[in-house]
Design a protein around this motif. Structure first.
Motif, PDB file in Angstrom:
ATOM      1  N   LYS A  34     -37.045  12.001  -5.399  1.00  7.32           N
ATOM      2  CA  LYS A  34     -35.871  11.269  -5.865  1.00  7.32           C
ATOM      3  C   LYS A  34     -35.676   9.988  -5.066  1.00  7.32           C
ATOM      4  CE  LYS A  34     -33.258  15.370  -7.301  1.00  7.32           C
ATOM      5  NZ  LYS A  34     -32.000  16.140  -7.091  1.00  7.32           N
ATOM      6  N   LYS A  35     -34.986   9.037  -5.705  1.00  9.61           N
ATOM      7  CA  LYS A  35     -34.606   7.841  -4.979  1.00  9.61           C
ATOM      8  C   LYS A  35     -33.438   8.148  -4.045  1.00  9.61           C
ATOM      9  CE  LYS A  35     -36.045   4.240  -8.242  1.00  9.61           C
ATOM     10  NZ  LYS A  35     -35.594   3.037  -9.004  1.00  9.61           N
ATOM     11  N   TYR A  36     -33.259   7.258  -3.076  1.00 10.54           N
ATOM     12  CA  TYR A  36     -32.171   7.430  -2.116  1.00 10.54           C
ATOM     13  C   TYR A  36     -30.825   7.384  -2.831  1.00 10.54           C
ATOM     14  CZ  TYR A  36     -28.556   5.954   1.149  1.00 10.54           C
ATOM     15  OH  TYR A  36     -27.389   5.844   1.847  1.00 10.54           O
ATOM     16  N   VAL A  46      -9.383  -2.482  -1.285  1.00  6.76           N
ATOM     17  CA  VAL A  46      -9.599  -1.047  -1.096  1.00  6.76           C
ATOM     18  C   VAL A  46     -10.717  -0.841  -0.081  1.00  6.76           C
ATOM     19  CG1 VAL A  46      -8.776  -0.428  -3.378  1.00  6.76           C
ATOM     20  CG2 VAL A  46     -11.175  -0.991  -3.071  1.00  6.76           C
ATOM     21  N   PRO A  47     -10.624   0.196   0.748  1.00  4.84           N
ATOM     22  CA  PRO A  47     -11.641   0.403   1.791  1.00  4.84           C
ATOM     23  C   PRO A  47     -13.057   0.568   1.254  1.00  4.84           C
ATOM     24  CG  PRO A  47      -9.697   1.764   2.196  1.00  4.84           C
ATOM     25  CD  PRO A  47      -9.525   1.165   0.837  1.00  4.84           C
ATOM     26  N   ALA A  48     -13.192   1.109   0.042  1.00  2.00           N
ATOM     27  CA  ALA A  48     -14.537   1.341  -0.500  1.00  2.00           C
ATOM     28  C   ALA A  48     -15.323   0.037  -0.664  1.00  2.00           C
ATOM     29  CB  ALA A  48     -14.445   2.077  -1.836  1.00  2.00           C
ATOM     30  N   GLU A  49     -14.616  -1.101  -0.731  1.00  2.62           N
ATOM     31  CA  GLU A  49     -15.310  -2.382  -0.872  1.00  2.62           C
ATOM     32  C   GLU A  49     -16.186  -2.690   0.338  1.00  2.62           C
ATOM     33  OE1 GLU A  49     -12.175  -5.160  -1.559  1.00  2.62           O
ATOM     34  OE2 GLU A  49     -12.391  -5.058  -3.735  1.00  2.62           O
ATOM     35  N   LEU A  50     -15.846  -2.099   1.485  1.00  2.00           N
ATOM     36  CA  LEU A  50     -16.642  -2.347   2.687  1.00  2.00           C
ATOM     37  C   LEU A  50     -18.087  -1.913   2.499  1.00  2.00           C
ATOM     38  CD1 LEU A  50     -14.157  -1.170   5.475  1.00  2.00           C
ATOM     39  CD2 LEU A  50     -14.707  -3.512   4.818  1.00  2.00           C
ATOM     40  N   LEU A  51     -18.312  -0.901   1.644  1.00  2.00           N
ATOM     41  CA  LEU A  51     -19.672  -0.398   1.425  1.00  2.00           C
ATOM     42  C   LEU A  51     -20.565  -1.449   0.790  1.00  2.00           C
ATOM     43  CD1 LEU A  51     -18.747   3.166   0.162  1.00  2.00           C
ATOM     44  CD2 LEU A  51     -20.030   2.659   2.238  1.00  2.00           C
ATOM     45  N   SER A  52     -20.003  -2.282  -0.064  1.00  2.00           N
ATOM     46  CA  SER A  52     -20.822  -3.266  -0.767  1.00  2.00           C
ATOM     47  C   SER A  52     -20.682  -4.672  -0.209  1.00  2.00           C
ATOM     48  CB  SER A  52     -20.448  -3.277  -2.257  1.00  2.00           C
ATOM     49  OG  SER A  52     -19.076  -3.588  -2.421  1.00  2.00           O
ATOM     50  N   ASP A  57     -23.051  -5.641   7.784  1.00  2.00           N
ATOM     51  CA  ASP A  57     -23.580  -4.705   8.774  1.00  2.00           C
ATOM     52  C   ASP A  57     -23.566  -3.275   8.259  1.00  2.00           C
ATOM     53  OD1 ASP A  57     -20.801  -4.711   8.827  1.00  2.00           O
ATOM     54  OD2 ASP A  57     -20.710  -4.063  10.909  1.00  2.00           O
ATOM     55  N   VAL A  58     -22.587  -2.954   7.390  1.00  2.00           N
ATOM     56  CA  VAL A  58     -22.564  -1.627   6.765  1.00  2.00           C
ATOM     57  C   VAL A  58     -23.745  -1.486   5.817  1.00  2.00           C
ATOM     58  CG1 VAL A  58     -21.275  -0.106   5.217  1.00  2.00           C
ATOM     59  CG2 VAL A  58     -20.076  -1.356   7.015  1.00  2.00           C
ATOM     60  N   ARG A  59     -24.047  -2.542   5.053  1.00  2.00           N
ATOM     61  CA  ARG A  59     -25.193  -2.494   4.151  1.00  2.00           C
ATOM     62  C   ARG A  59     -26.501  -2.408   4.943  1.00  2.00           C
ATOM     63  NH1 ARG A  59     -23.360  -7.161   2.103  1.00  2.00           N
ATOM     64  NH2 ARG A  59     -25.461  -8.032   1.933  1.00  2.00           N
ATOM     65  N   GLN A  60     -26.559  -3.092   6.070  1.00  2.00           N
ATOM     66  CA  GLN A  60     -27.748  -2.978   6.920  1.00  2.00           C
ATOM     67  C   GLN A  60     -27.953  -1.545   7.378  1.00  2.00           C
ATOM     68  OE1 GLN A  60     -26.910  -6.638   9.622  1.00  2.00           O
ATOM     69  NE2 GLN A  60     -29.047  -6.124   9.932  1.00  2.00           N
ATOM     70  N   ALA A  61     -26.873  -0.922   7.833  1.00  2.00           N
ATOM     71  CA  ALA A  61     -26.973   0.462   8.307  1.00  2.00           C
ATOM     72  C   ALA A  61     -27.388   1.398   7.176  1.00  2.00           C
ATOM     73  CB  ALA A  61     -25.632   0.907   8.899  1.00  2.00           C
ATOM     74  N   GLU A  62     -26.885   1.153   5.967  1.00  2.00           N
ATOM     75  CA  GLU A  62     -27.251   2.015   4.846  1.00  2.00           C
ATOM     76  C   GLU A  62     -28.711   1.815   4.447  1.00  2.00           C
ATOM     77  OE1 GLU A  62     -25.616   3.579   0.549  1.00  2.00           O
ATOM     78  OE2 GLU A  62     -24.891   1.657   1.311  1.00  2.00           O
ATOM     79  N   MET A  63     -29.194   0.578   4.498  1.00  2.00           N
ATOM     80  CA  MET A  63     -30.590   0.338   4.158  1.00  2.00           C
ATOM     81  C   MET A  63     -31.533   0.898   5.218  1.00  2.00           C
ATOM     82  SD  MET A  63     -30.726  -0.819   1.174  1.00  2.00           S
ATOM     83  CE  MET A  63     -29.313   0.282   0.899  1.00  2.00           C
ATOM     84  N   THR A  64     -31.091   0.949   6.460  1.00  2.00           N
ATOM     85  CA  THR A  64     -31.861   1.655   7.492  1.00  2.00           C
ATOM     86  C   THR A  64     -31.935   3.133   7.160  1.00  2.00           C
ATOM     87  OG1 THR A  64     -31.201   0.064   9.205  1.00  2.00           O
ATOM     88  CG2 THR A  64     -31.973   2.228   9.947  1.00  2.00           C
ATOM     89  N   GLN A  69     -31.352  11.687  10.179  1.00  2.00           N
ATOM     90  CA  GLN A  69     -30.040  12.177  10.616  1.00  2.00           C
ATOM     91  C   GLN A  69     -29.370  11.180  11.562  1.00  2.00           C
ATOM     92  OE1 GLN A  69     -28.354  14.817   9.500  1.00  2.00           O
ATOM     93  NE2 GLN A  69     -30.020  15.230   8.051  1.00  2.00           N
ATOM     94  N   GLN A  70     -30.182  10.583  12.451  1.00  2.00           N
ATOM     95  CA  GLN A  70     -29.622   9.561  13.339  1.00  2.00           C
ATOM     96  C   GLN A  70     -29.070   8.391  12.542  1.00  2.00           C
ATOM     97  OE1 GLN A  70     -32.433   8.452  16.516  1.00  2.00           O
ATOM     98  NE2 GLN A  70     -33.359  10.453  16.318  1.00  2.00           N
ATOM     99  N   ALA A  71     -29.837   7.935  11.561  1.00  2.00           N
ATOM    100  CA  ALA A  71     -29.404   6.804  10.727  1.00  2.00           C
ATOM    101  C   ALA A  71     -28.150   7.154   9.936  1.00  2.00           C
ATOM    102  CB  ALA A  71     -30.526   6.382   9.787  1.00  2.00           C
ATOM    103  N   LEU A  72     -28.030   8.419   9.521  1.00  2.00           N
ATOM    104  CA  LEU A  72     -26.845   8.851   8.785  1.00  2.00           C
ATOM    105  C   LEU A  72     -25.603   8.753   9.668  1.00  2.00           C
ATOM    106  CD1 LEU A  72     -25.646  10.061   6.214  1.00  2.00           C
ATOM    107  CD2 LEU A  72     -26.211  12.345   7.105  1.00  2.00           C
ATOM    108  N   TYR A  73     -25.716   9.197  10.925  1.00  2.00           N
ATOM    109  CA  TYR A  73     -24.593   9.083  11.853  1.00  2.00           C
ATOM    110  C   TYR A  73     -24.238   7.616  12.114  1.00  2.00           C
ATOM    111  CZ  TYR A  73     -24.480  14.060  13.074  1.00  2.00           C
ATOM    112  OH  TYR A  73     -24.339  15.423  13.040  1.00  2.00           O
ATOM    113  N   GLU A  74     -25.263   6.772  12.260  1.00  2.00           N
ATOM    114  CA  GLU A  74     -25.019   5.355  12.531  1.00  2.00           C
ATOM    115  C   GLU A  74     -24.369   4.673  11.319  1.00  2.00           C
ATOM    116  OE1 GLU A  74     -28.859   3.971  13.650  1.00  2.00           O
ATOM    117  OE2 GLU A  74     -28.776   4.875  15.649  1.00  2.00           O
ATOM    118  N   PHE A  75     -24.778   5.056  10.116  1.00  2.00           N
ATOM    119  CA  PHE A  75     -24.148   4.516   8.910  1.00  2.00           C
ATOM    120  C   PHE A  75     -22.681   4.914   8.851  1.00  2.00           C
ATOM    121  CE2 PHE A  75     -23.504   5.314   4.174  1.00  2.00           C
ATOM    122  CZ  PHE A  75     -23.074   4.017   3.933  1.00  2.00           C
ATOM    123  N   ARG A  76     -22.407   6.171   9.146  1.00  2.00           N
ATOM    124  CA  ARG A  76     -21.029   6.653   9.148  1.00  2.00           C
ATOM    125  C   ARG A  76     -20.193   5.906  10.187  1.00  2.00           C
ATOM    126  NH1 ARG A  76     -17.826  10.515  11.640  1.00  2.00           N
ATOM    127  NH2 ARG A  76     -16.426  11.693  10.255  1.00  2.00           N
TER     128      ARG A  76
END
Length: 452
Positions: free
Chosen positions: A26-28, A266-272, A276-283, A354-361
């Motif tokens: 599956k894709k991410y 709205v806070p959800a806009e921070l995701l897109s 730096d949040v997008r960088q962390a998610e792409m990592t 898992q490390q990247a997931l914590y850093e994204f959060r």
């Protein structure tokens, strides 16, 4: 004589194709982040049609035309900005290579034999079937890396725009403080002349005159420090723009306009929107595909290759069907004795994920903190400016009254000096609070994603 070489049986190919579904990964997909809606401590109470500050471009946020020209110059010449553009190009090249790895490779070779007039030519093709998705996951990883580099470029641009604006407003603040200090210096010179006249009239003493002169010298020293700070800030500003040191053209603090109201959205806009949040998610996405690649290494690797060519002897015709050589080779490689190493790589890839997931959060939590702090700073600075203006009006009246009272012998020189010093301090503080108001707008603009 025509020779056809075929390695591997059709049955083996059919068996591999039957299990090909095992390699479709599956894709991410973004993990659940239920805390996102609670990132802001105070939600906006504006009408629904209010445009979020996050959606405003920098040239609409910073309306000073002089500042806009400096920002454009910085975006064109700043070193970090140019490096960020090159990083995007680098990622695009890696993605192109990953896509081409899915296509067959073609080669051509020609060689001469050991006898005169003998030679052979051959066109070959090879293709890794990627049944278990290793190459496809590499391509998707490269796509995530490209998006990450784009987010990095946006982060650099947002930081650059914010720093240029912040430095520009700081120059305006220093200009205004210098103007106040020079005006106060003129006032002290007038006070000294007045006190010397009062001394000659016997209404004050030498101590009052000396104290006034000491205060005047203190303001003179402050003027020199402000001039030094302005020159240093101009030099730093030029380095930020990527230009040689020069005088920085600018307007005034009073000419600036700030938005009457800031809307965080709205806070959800921070995701897109937040780079730096997008960088962390792409990592995180790259680590996800690394895990898939590590899992695919446990399965067989099927490669197909073929060749078409001619070989000739002395006096033979090149297009003679008897000299035609074709071959089709299918090969399959299955790891057997290195499963310990493959398992270790898979565990390491899962750990990195898992490390990247914590850093994204954590990047989301940090973004929420910055937005909250910027809103708080903006609200506080606005209130402080209002209080400062009221204090200035009262202290100006106090200075005028104490001077008048001293002339009639009803107040001491210490009361006059104290009132004037208090007025100078609050005037300088009011300018600093106005700068904090500008800075809070810049901080919020950056915290929300810089108008991306």
């Amino acid at each position: 004589m025509k020779r056809i070489l075929l390695n591997g049986g059709v049955g083996l190919l059919m068996a591999v194709m039957m299990v090909s579904s095992c390699g479709l990964y599956k894709k991410y997909e973004r993990a659940e982040m239920p805390f996102v809606d609670s990132l802001y401590r105070r939600m906006d109470t504006a009408p629904g049609d209010t445009v979020s500050t996050a959606a405003v471009s920098w040239d609409k946020m910073f309306t000073d035309p002089v500042l806009q020209e400096w920002i454009r110059l910085g975006l064109e010449h700043n070193t970090d900005m140019n490096v960020a553009h090159l990083k995007v190009k680098e990622s695009q090249a890696y993605l192109l290579a990953a896509r081409r790895a899915l296509l067959p490779g073609v080669s051509f070779s020609a060689s001469g034999g050991g006898f005169p007039g003998t030679f052979s030519t051959q066109v070959g093709a090879s293709w890794e079937t990627d049944i278990f998705g290793s190459l496809r996951n590499s391509k998707r990883k490269a796509e995530a890396a490209l998006e990450q580099s784009e987010a990095y470029r946006q982060a650099v641009q947002t930081q650059l725009v914010a720093t240029i604006a912040n430095s520009y407003y700081m120059l305006l603040m220093l200009d205004e403080q210098l103007k106040i200090s020079k005006r106060t210096l003129t006032t002290w010179e007038e006070n000294i002349r007045a006190m010397e006249a009062l001394k000659r009239a016997g209404k004050t003493n030498e101590a009052a005159v000396l104290q006034a002169k000491a205060n005047k010298l203190s303001v003179e020293a402050s003027v020199l420090n402000l001039e030094k700070e302005i020159l240093a800030m101009e030099n730093s500003f030029c380095a930020l723009l990527g230009t040689v040191p020069m005088a920085i053209q600018r307007s005034s603090l009073d000419a600036q306009e700030l938005p009457e109201r800031l809307c965080a959205g709205v806070p959800a806009e921070l995701l897109s929107r937040r780079p730096d949040v997008r960088q962390a998610e792409m990592t995180l996405a790259q680590c996800f595909y690394d895990t898939n690649i590590a899992r695919a290494a446990f399965y067989p690797n099927l490669s197909l290759s073929g060749a078409l060519g001619w070989t000739t002897g002395k006096g033979a015709v090149i297009l003679d069907p008897g000299s035609l050589i074709t071959s089709l080779i299918g090969s399959i490689a299955q790891p057997i004795f290195n499963r310990g190493a493959l398992k270790s790589r898979k565990l390491a890839a899962e750990s990195r994920y898992q490390q990247a997931l914590y850093e994204f959060r954590q990047s989301l939590l940090d973004a929420g903190v910055e937005v909250n702090n910027a809103i708080s700073l903006w609200e506080t600075a606005k209130k402080r400016v209002e209080i400062d203006k009221k204090q200035i009006v009262n202290l100006q009246a106090a200075v005028w009254n104490t001077q008048l009272l001293m002339k009639h012998g009803n107040a001491s020189y210490l009361e006059v000096l104290t009132a004037q010093k208090n007025l100078l301090q609050i005037e300088l503080g009011e300018v600093s609070d106005r700068f904090d108001e500008f800075q809070s707008v810049i901080n919020l603009y950056q915290a929300l994603g810089g108008g991306y």
